[in-house]
Motif scaffolding. Structure first.
Motif, PDB file in Angstrom:
ATOM      1  N   ARG A   1      -1.842  -0.462 -14.205  1.00 48.76           N
ATOM      2  CA  ARG A   1      -1.093  -0.102 -15.442  1.00 48.76           C
ATOM      3  C   ARG A   1      -0.201   0.923 -15.433  1.00 48.76           C
ATOM      4  NH1 ARG A   1      -6.267  -1.093 -19.807  1.00 48.76           N
ATOM      5  NH2 ARG A   1      -6.276  -3.629 -19.423  1.00 48.76           N
ATOM      6  N   VAL A   2      -0.529   1.859 -14.408  1.00 48.05           N
ATOM      7  CA  VAL A   2       0.247   3.201 -14.556  1.00 48.05           C
ATOM      8  C   VAL A   2       0.441   3.343 -13.044  1.00 48.05           C
ATOM      9  CG1 VAL A   2       1.037   5.475 -15.358  1.00 48.05           C
ATOM     10  CG2 VAL A   2      -0.355   3.901 -16.566  1.00 48.05           C
ATOM     11  N   PRO A   3       0.872   2.864 -12.234  1.00 50.76           N
ATOM     12  CA  PRO A   3       1.016   2.805 -10.750  1.00 50.76           C
ATOM     13  C   PRO A   3       1.787   3.953  -9.978  1.00 50.76           C
ATOM     14  CG  PRO A   3       2.617   1.025 -11.209  1.00 50.76           C
ATOM     15  CD  PRO A   3       2.073   1.606 -12.675  1.00 50.76           C
ATOM     16  N   VAL A   4       2.329   4.821 -10.714  1.00 50.31           N
ATOM     17  CA  VAL A   4       3.164   5.925 -10.260  1.00 50.31           C
ATOM     18  C   VAL A   4       2.493   6.564  -8.897  1.00 50.31           C
ATOM     19  CG1 VAL A   4       4.350   8.036 -10.788  1.00 50.31           C
ATOM     20  CG2 VAL A   4       4.391   6.241 -12.503  1.00 50.31           C
ATOM     21  N   GLY A   5       1.393   6.919  -9.293  1.00 49.45           N
ATOM     22  CA  GLY A   5       0.551   7.921  -8.283  1.00 49.45           C
ATOM     23  C   GLY A   5       0.216   6.859  -6.937  1.00 49.45           C
ATOM     24  N   LEU A   6      -0.081   5.490  -7.202  1.00 42.55           N
ATOM     25  CA  LEU A   6      -0.261   4.773  -6.167  1.00 42.55           C
ATOM     26  C   LEU A   6       0.991   4.481  -5.399  1.00 42.55           C
ATOM     27  CD1 LEU A   6      -2.414   3.012  -4.734  1.00 42.55           C
ATOM     28  CD2 LEU A   6      -1.915   1.256  -6.498  1.00 42.55           C
ATOM     29  N   LEU A   7       1.875   4.297  -6.087  1.00 45.74           N
ATOM     30  CA  LEU A   7       3.285   3.816  -5.377  1.00 45.74           C
ATOM     31  C   LEU A   7       3.808   5.257  -4.499  1.00 45.74           C
ATOM     32  CD1 LEU A   7       5.212   2.299  -8.273  1.00 45.74           C
ATOM     33  CD2 LEU A   7       4.291   1.176  -6.017  1.00 45.74           C
ATOM     34  N   ALA A   8       3.595   6.401  -5.222  1.00 40.84           N
ATOM     35  CA  ALA A   8       4.087   7.803  -4.510  1.00 40.84           C
ATOM     36  C   ALA A   8       3.193   8.029  -3.103  1.00 40.84           C
ATOM     37  CB  ALA A   8       3.955   8.821  -5.281  1.00 40.84           C
ATOM     38  N   SER A   9       1.796   7.688  -3.330  1.00 40.27           N
ATOM     39  CA  SER A   9       1.350   7.805  -2.018  1.00 40.27           C
ATOM     40  C   SER A   9       1.465   6.827  -0.997  1.00 40.27           C
ATOM     41  CB  SER A   9      -0.383   7.783  -2.510  1.00 40.27           C
ATOM     42  OG  SER A   9      -0.793   6.419  -2.904  1.00 40.27           O
ATOM     43  N   ALA A  10       2.092   5.525  -1.350  1.00 38.91           N
ATOM     44  CA  ALA A  10       2.396   4.659  -0.680  1.00 38.91           C
ATOM     45  C   ALA A  10       3.707   4.759   0.037  1.00 38.91           C
ATOM     46  CB  ALA A  10       2.182   3.382  -1.190  1.00 38.91           C
ATOM     47  N   LEU A  11       4.698   4.810  -0.912  1.00 39.08           N
ATOM     48  CA  LEU A  11       6.157   4.703  -0.625  1.00 39.08           C
ATOM     49  C   LEU A  11       6.672   6.217   0.240  1.00 39.08           C
ATOM     50  CD1 LEU A  11       7.667   3.079  -3.802  1.00 39.08           C
ATOM     51  CD2 LEU A  11       7.174   2.170  -1.398  1.00 39.08           C
ATOM     52  N   PHE A  12       6.035   7.525  -0.292  1.00 37.11           N
ATOM     53  CA  PHE A  12       6.714   8.542   0.325  1.00 37.11           C
ATOM     54  C   PHE A  12       6.448   8.632   1.756  1.00 37.11           C
ATOM     55  CE2 PHE A  12       6.415  12.922   1.244  1.00 37.11           C
ATOM     56  CZ  PHE A  12       7.718  13.393   0.892  1.00 37.11           C
ATOM     57  N   PRO A  13       5.150   8.136   2.410  1.00 33.91           N
ATOM     58  CA  PRO A  13       4.849   8.323   3.798  1.00 33.91           C
ATOM     59  C   PRO A  13       5.938   7.216   4.606  1.00 33.91           C
ATOM     60  CG  PRO A  13       2.846   8.342   2.486  1.00 33.91           C
ATOM     61  CD  PRO A  13       3.913   8.002   1.515  1.00 33.91           C
TER      62      PRO A  13
ATOM     63  N   LEU B   1      -6.463   2.049   0.776  1.00 29.64           N
ATOM     64  CA  LEU B   1      -6.094   0.947   1.507  1.00 29.64           C
ATOM     65  C   LEU B   1      -4.888   0.465   1.417  1.00 29.64           C
ATOM     66  CD1 LEU B   1      -9.884  -0.715   1.703  1.00 29.64           C
ATOM     67  CD2 LEU B   1      -8.572   0.495   3.496  1.00 29.64           C
ATOM     68  N   VAL B   2      -4.328   0.449   0.052  1.00 25.29           N
ATOM     69  CA  VAL B   2      -3.320  -0.076  -0.304  1.00 25.29           C
ATOM     70  C   VAL B   2      -2.183   0.746  -0.014  1.00 25.29           C
ATOM     71  CG1 VAL B   2      -1.823  -0.426  -2.377  1.00 25.29           C
ATOM     72  CG2 VAL B   2      -3.981  -1.351  -2.463  1.00 25.29           C
ATOM     73  N   SER B   3      -2.268   2.117   0.304  1.00 22.26           N
ATOM     74  CA  SER B   3      -1.420   3.118   0.802  1.00 22.26           C
ATOM     75  C   SER B   3      -1.012   2.922   2.233  1.00 22.26           C
ATOM     76  CB  SER B   3      -1.565   4.403   0.273  1.00 22.26           C
ATOM     77  OG  SER B   3      -2.729   5.000   1.196  1.00 22.26           O
ATOM     78  N   VAL B   4      -1.921   1.970   2.945  1.00 23.99           N
ATOM     79  CA  VAL B   4      -1.908   2.029   4.430  1.00 23.99           C
ATOM     80  C   VAL B   4      -0.747   1.142   4.835  1.00 23.99           C
ATOM     81  CG1 VAL B   4      -3.189   0.985   6.349  1.00 23.99           C
ATOM     82  CG2 VAL B   4      -4.142   2.765   5.223  1.00 23.99           C
ATOM     83  N   VAL B   5      -0.524  -0.074   4.026  1.00 22.55           N
ATOM     84  CA  VAL B   5       0.186  -1.240   4.133  1.00 22.55           C
ATOM     85  C   VAL B   5       1.656  -0.937   4.519  1.00 22.55           C
ATOM     86  CG1 VAL B   5       0.898  -3.473   3.216  1.00 22.55           C
ATOM     87  CG2 VAL B   5      -1.489  -2.699   2.982  1.00 22.55           C
ATOM     88  N   PRO B   6       2.416  -0.193   3.578  1.00 18.91           N
ATOM     89  CA  PRO B   6       3.757  -0.070   4.058  1.00 18.91           C
ATOM     90  C   PRO B   6       4.130   0.431   5.241  1.00 18.91           C
ATOM     91  CG  PRO B   6       3.397   0.565   1.719  1.00 18.91           C
ATOM     92  CD  PRO B   6       2.058   0.461   2.317  1.00 18.91           C
ATOM     93  N   VAL B   7       3.470   1.568   5.666  1.00 19.27           N
ATOM     94  CA  VAL B   7       3.733   2.160   6.984  1.00 19.27           C
ATOM     95  C   VAL B   7       3.183   1.391   8.012  1.00 19.27           C
ATOM     96  CG1 VAL B   7       3.183   4.267   8.434  1.00 19.27           C
ATOM     97  CG2 VAL B   7       3.326   4.606   6.007  1.00 19.27           C
ATOM     98  N   LEU B   8       1.939   0.546   8.087  1.00 23.43           N
ATOM     99  CA  LEU B   8       1.578  -0.229   9.012  1.00 23.43           C
ATOM    100  C   LEU B   8       2.578  -1.117   9.376  1.00 23.43           C
ATOM    101  CD1 LEU B   8      -0.837  -0.658  10.681  1.00 23.43           C
ATOM    102  CD2 LEU B   8      -1.875  -1.922   9.072  1.00 23.43           C
ATOM    103  N   LEU B   9       3.091  -1.833   8.217  1.00 25.02           N
ATOM    104  CA  LEU B   9       4.175  -2.973   8.404  1.00 25.02           C
ATOM    105  C   LEU B   9       5.355  -2.435   9.053  1.00 25.02           C
ATOM    106  CD1 LEU B   9       3.783  -5.053   5.053  1.00 25.02           C
ATOM    107  CD2 LEU B   9       3.050  -5.715   7.191  1.00 25.02           C
ATOM    108  N   LEU B  10       5.864  -1.391   8.547  1.00 22.39           N
ATOM    109  CA  LEU B  10       7.118  -0.488   9.121  1.00 22.39           C
ATOM    110  C   LEU B  10       6.885  -0.348  10.620  1.00 22.39           C
ATOM    111  CD1 LEU B  10       8.237   1.544   6.246  1.00 22.39           C
ATOM    112  CD2 LEU B  10       9.125  -0.175   7.086  1.00 22.39           C
TER     113      LEU B  10
END
Length: 246
Positions: A18-30, A108-117
């Motif tokens: 519902r408030v995914p700011v922290g999750l997005l930050a930990s996934a997108l910044f790396p 585990l969710v934060s792993v996905v963007p870097v892994l795909l890139l």
């Protein structure tokens, strides 16, 4: 007890969604850092790209474990609902366990963007068994940082927890070799690096995914840090319990 733990984990996961700011930050910044600094300079080197991907994945996971957990625990302590929950017969275990499980799911969710890139834009390579073993090592490696987050959240107010967790996070990431390879660190930093817990986790991930030889000092230091912060977090909980409920 298992049903209570699962119920709390679902609650915290819904809060994150519902408030995914922290999750997005930990996934997108790396992921952004990986595209900006790894792809252009190390993307053509399979070993360097693999090590950099492991570092960036852990960088995002550590942010969720340390920063997000410390802030949420501190905020929980400031809510009137939290003292009531801690007086119930089930005790603190379901809520703490649910919080930790939700944090691991976010990891585990934060792993996905870097892994795909890494797969699409670089020559990084590893085997499926190494990848799965690396994910297991990642989940184990964030444990001392979750304990640090619990410690900070239990002894500080939410505003202080935000500042302190960030002040700890970035120096540990830099000194631990997550943003620059250890060989590129200044001499005095390279001497200190094996004694920082981030370096121990990084060495473990590099060894599993890229086949490097881990630094024994860094691994022993990581084990020592884990014991110390576990004892400190237990002390902080007992201290908070005594001050608020005795």
């Amino acid at each position: 007890m298992a049903e209570l733990i699962a119920a709390h984990a679902r609650l915290f996961l819904l809060e994150q969604l519902r408030v995914p700011v922290g999750l997005l930050a930990s996934a997108l910044f790396p992921a952004i850092s990986f595209v900006a600094f790894v792809v252009p300079f190390a993307g053509d080197d399979p070993r360097a790209a693999t090590m950099a991907a492991a570092s960036m994945i852990f960088f995002g996971a550590m942010a969720g474990a340390l920063i997000n957990l410390s802030i949420t625990v501190a905020q929980d302590r400031e809510q009137p609902w939290n003292p009531y929950l801690r007086t119930l017969p089930a005790g603190p275990l379901p809520r703490f366990s649910g919080r930790i499980l939700a944090t691991l799911a976010g990891t585990l969710v934060s792993v996905v963007p870097v892994l795909l890139l890494a797969m699409l834009l670089t020559e990084a390579t590893t085997t499926l068994p190494r990848l799965l073993l690396g994910l297991g090592a990642l989940l184990a490696g964030v444990v001392p940082f979750m304990l640090m987050g619990l410690l900070i959240g239990l002894v500080m107010a939410a505003k202080a927890a935000i500042a302190v967790s960030q002040v700890l996070f970035f120096p540990m990431a830099i000194v631990g070799g997550l943003l620059l390879p250890p060989r590129m660190l200044p001499g005095f930093v390279e001497v200190v690096s094996p004694y920082v817990p981030t370096r121990g986790v990084a060495e473990l991930l590099w060894a599993i995914t890229a086949g490097t030889t881990p630094d024994a000092v860094a691994l022993v230091s990581l084990a020592g840090w884990t014991v110390v912060v576990a004892v400190a977090a237990a002390w902080a909980y007992r201290r908070d319990e005594g001050r608020r409920f005795s």
